[in-house]
Design a protein around this motif. Sequence first.
Motif, short mmCIF file in Angstrom:
data_model
loop_
_atom_site.label_atom_id
_atom_site.label_comp_id
_atom_site.label_asym_id
_atom_site.label_seq_id
_atom_site.Cartn_x
_atom_site.Cartn_y
_atom_site.Cartn_z
N MET A 264 51.11 17.82 -124.30
CA MET A 264 51.50 19.21 -124.08
C MET A 264 50.60 19.84 -123.01
O MET A 264 49.90 20.83 -123.26
CB MET A 264 51.43 20.00 -125.39
N PRO A 265 50.61 19.26 -121.80
CA PRO A 265 49.61 19.65 -120.79
C PRO A 265 49.76 21.06 -120.25
O PRO A 265 48.81 21.60 -119.68
CB PRO A 265 49.82 18.61 -119.69
N PHE A 266 50.94 21.67 -120.42
CA PHE A 266 51.16 23.01 -119.84
C PHE A 266 51.29 24.10 -120.91
O PHE A 266 51.65 25.22 -120.58
CB PHE A 266 52.41 22.98 -118.96
N HIS A 267 51.00 23.76 -122.14
CA HIS A 267 51.10 24.76 -123.21
C HIS A 267 50.01 25.82 -123.01
O HIS A 267 48.83 25.49 -122.96
CB HIS A 267 50.93 24.08 -124.56
N PRO A 268 50.38 27.09 -122.88
CA PRO A 268 49.37 28.11 -122.53
C PRO A 268 48.24 28.25 -123.54
O PRO A 268 47.08 28.44 -123.14
CB PRO A 268 50.19 29.40 -122.41
N THR A 269 48.55 28.15 -124.83
CA THR A 269 47.49 28.28 -125.84
C THR A 269 46.54 27.10 -125.77
O THR A 269 45.31 27.26 -125.87
CB THR A 269 48.09 28.39 -127.25
#
Length: 269
Positions: free
Chosen positions: A238-243
């Motif tokens: 999940m490399p672009f998940h903001p949290t």
Amino acid sequence: MVVEIFRLRQQGHNAFVFQGVAVHCIKGYDPAYIKREALCRCLPRTVFQALIEEPLGCVEYDDGLVLVEREGRLIDKTINDHLHALGQLLSILHTAPVAELDIEGFKNDLLSTSRYCPRRIWDALCAPLISNLRGLKVSERLFESLNFAESVREDPICLVHGGLHDRNMLLFDGRLRLIDWSSARIDHPFVDLSQFIISSALSPSQAHTFLSAYIPSTPLTELIAFIRLNIVWNILYMPFHPTYLQSQRIWLQEDPEFNQALCTAGLLS
């Protein structure tokens, strides 16, 4: 009049909230509901009621069910009382009797002889992708940099929620309850503790507050290897998940040694 309508997951599950009542329309197999029913059968009544808010009603039909529950309120991780409540709740969860749960769908195939095994988990979840991207030696060096204690294999295992973040728990009249038990399983208790810290992007001070209410007493330093493993998994899947990106910034700033290991492995620039 306000009606909130939600679409959940990708199986066509829907929910709407109206005047303090949440109605879930669940189509087909739902692991969260199945596991919650199993917990109702297997856990002592007082433990189940401490962990889970019971529904107001449920109607099954041919390929699904309608579940009616009270509307809950999300926690606020900036409120110390909420973090304390979760620490206390996880103490109850992690000491719940588990003898009957293996036959109810909570078995964990990544355990080794009913013990937590970092190597087995790494080889199943992280090593294949890192080896393909960067090579086997890079994967091995990064695993070593997690720095799991040898004693972790001797730690007792327990029932864990397995999907803890600040939207998988709700307050009902001030009492905290956990929701979405789809990932519940038998595992190491630090899986839940570290996952909540990373998935909710807690600061170190918030993490200390959260852990201060957990029994047995658990210093943050004992969770570092599990936090590092969480970070690697999030970078891979999940490399672009903001949290998760926010959490990486917080915890890698606190852990420059591991930040350098990730850069050397080519997982961070």
